[in-house]
Design a protein around this motif. Sequence first.
Motif, short mmCIF file in Angstrom:
data_model
loop_
_atom_site.label_atom_id
_atom_site.label_comp_id
_atom_site.label_asym_id
_atom_site.label_seq_id
_atom_site.Cartn_x
_atom_site.Cartn_y
_atom_site.Cartn_z
N ALA A 261 0.80 -1.23 0.00
CA ALA A 261 0.00 0.00 0.00
C ALA A 261 0.83 1.28 0.00
CB ALA A 261 -0.94 -0.01 1.21
N ILE A 262 2.14 1.19 -0.26
CA ILE A 262 2.98 2.39 -0.31
C ILE A 262 3.39 2.66 -1.75
CG2 ILE A 262 5.21 3.38 0.37
CD1 ILE A 262 4.97 1.97 3.01
N THR B 171 6.51 8.75 -3.23
CA THR B 171 7.48 8.96 -2.16
C THR B 171 8.73 9.64 -2.69
OG1 THR B 171 6.67 7.02 -0.95
CG2 THR B 171 8.86 7.84 -0.38
N ARG B 172 9.23 9.17 -3.82
CA ARG B 172 10.44 9.78 -4.41
C ARG B 172 10.18 11.22 -4.84
NH1 ARG B 172 11.50 4.30 -6.11
NH2 ARG B 172 10.03 4.50 -7.85
N LEU B 173 8.98 11.50 -5.37
CA LEU B 173 8.66 12.85 -5.82
C LEU B 173 8.55 13.83 -4.64
CD1 LEU B 173 5.91 12.23 -8.54
CD2 LEU B 173 8.15 13.25 -8.92
N TRP B 174 7.99 13.37 -3.54
CA TRP B 174 7.64 14.25 -2.43
C TRP B 174 8.70 14.31 -1.33
CZ3 TRP B 174 1.84 14.67 -0.81
CH2 TRP B 174 1.08 15.05 -1.92
N ALA B 175 9.67 13.42 -1.34
CA ALA B 175 10.61 13.32 -0.21
C ALA B 175 11.35 14.62 0.08
CB ALA B 175 11.60 12.18 -0.47
N ALA B 176 12.01 15.20 -0.93
CA ALA B 176 12.82 16.40 -0.71
C ALA B 176 11.97 17.60 -0.28
CB ALA B 176 13.62 16.73 -1.97
N PRO B 177 10.85 17.91 -0.96
CA PRO B 177 10.02 19.04 -0.50
C PRO B 177 9.50 18.86 0.93
CG PRO B 177 9.39 18.37 -2.72
CD PRO B 177 10.33 17.33 -2.22
N ILE B 178 9.16 17.64 1.29
CA ILE B 178 8.67 17.40 2.64
C ILE B 178 9.76 17.66 3.67
CG2 ILE B 178 8.09 15.51 4.24
CD1 ILE B 178 6.11 14.49 2.20
N LEU B 179 10.98 17.21 3.39
CA LEU B 179 12.11 17.45 4.30
C LEU B 179 12.36 18.94 4.47
CD1 LEU B 179 14.56 14.65 3.11
CD2 LEU B 179 13.61 14.87 5.42
N ILE B 180 12.38 19.67 3.36
CA ILE B 180 12.63 21.12 3.42
C ILE B 180 11.51 21.83 4.18
CG2 ILE B 180 12.83 23.23 2.04
CD1 ILE B 180 14.10 21.43 -0.16
N GLY C 288 -1.26 4.42 3.28
CA GLY C 288 -0.01 3.67 3.37
C GLY C 288 1.20 4.53 3.06
N THR C 289 1.10 5.34 2.00
CA THR C 289 2.22 6.20 1.62
C THR C 289 2.47 7.27 2.68
OG1 THR C 289 1.60 5.87 -0.71
CG2 THR C 289 3.13 7.66 -0.23
N ALA C 290 1.40 7.80 3.26
CA ALA C 290 1.53 8.83 4.29
C ALA C 290 2.28 8.31 5.52
CB ALA C 290 0.15 9.33 4.71
N SER C 291 2.14 7.04 5.80
CA SER C 291 2.83 6.48 6.97
C SER C 291 4.35 6.60 6.81
CB SER C 291 2.43 5.02 7.19
OG SER C 291 2.90 4.19 6.13
N LEU C 292 4.84 6.52 5.57
CA LEU C 292 6.27 6.66 5.33
C LEU C 292 6.70 8.13 5.40
CD1 LEU C 292 8.88 5.18 4.65
CD2 LEU C 292 8.30 5.37 2.23
N PHE C 293 5.81 9.04 5.00
CA PHE C 293 6.13 10.47 5.10
C PHE C 293 6.37 10.89 6.54
CE2 PHE C 293 3.51 11.29 1.01
CZ PHE C 293 4.62 10.97 0.23
N GLY C 294 5.74 10.18 7.48
CA GLY C 294 5.93 10.51 8.89
C GLY C 294 7.39 10.49 9.29
N LEU C 295 8.15 9.56 8.73
CA LEU C 295 9.58 9.48 9.06
C LEU C 295 10.33 10.67 8.48
CD1 LEU C 295 11.64 7.59 10.43
CD2 LEU C 295 12.04 6.56 8.19
N LEU C 296 9.98 11.08 7.25
CA LEU C 296 10.66 12.21 6.61
C LEU C 296 10.38 13.52 7.33
CD1 LEU C 296 9.87 11.34 2.88
CD2 LEU C 296 11.93 10.80 4.17
#
Length: 280
Positions: A87-88, A93-102, A191-199
């Motif tokens: 479900a991830i 995740t690859r598209l959103w990772a950097a903007p979420i971190l910033i 499911g994808t949002a659960s991984l964003f929590g770590l970022l």
Amino acid sequence: MDHSLGEQLIEALPLLLMMISTGLAGGILAGLLGVGGGIVIVPVMEVALGLVGVDPAIRMHVAVATSLSTIMVTSVSSAKAHHRKGAIDLDVTRLWAAPILIGSAAGVVVASQVSSGVLSLVFGGIAALVTLKMILPLDGKHITSAVPRGIVGMVPPAFVGLFSSMMGIGGGTLSVPAMTLMGQPIHRAVGTASLFGLLISVPATIGFILTGWGDPRLPAGSLGFVNAIGFLVITPATWVAAPWGAKLAHAMTPRHLSIAFGCFLAIVAARMLYRAALTL
């Protein structure tokens, strides 16, 4: 000392039980809704800190920072459970990772400069807006048919990171409705949002430790704005309970999952907006 160690432990027992209950509820909601548990942990911990006499001026800062520290652990447990169910969405995740971190790092800077009342207002206001999206019958209605790419596509995740770190949440509260509006199925968005929590939680936790370091108003056991006692009590409970929520999520229909998410957020929004009205 005015009280013996045994008496101090007895006095602390209700607070510890509240923290454990908060952790269990937060873990279940992390797995169920992809919200990292912070949407529960922040308001409940803010009340708990008030009971032990923490200065209202920094109470929300401590609650937000401590919540984010627990999400570092909860998001791993929740993401593993969702990944086993496929479900991830790794492309998103690859598209959103950097903007979420910033965005997450920027949110810490802003949060450290504003009052607890402002943080309560941000928390309650955003939760109220998301409530409308999740409760209203908008299933199947999308802004786009797919998650946009390029510069435009970086704006939504940047705001997710910014406001999530200010609210002490794992990002699911914002990224789940954002992704569903971009054509993502609700279960895949959760499911994808659960991984964003770590970022979101890792840079934000580090930032809150640094910005709160040495503040004389902090409660005992704090590393900057992160309270280590709250982290140590809540984290094991959330880790244990997150897979229960993930299992429950996949047993519900998409519409029921959206309604459950929205109803819970409505309660939280009302509580935080009321607090903001009293303090601003």
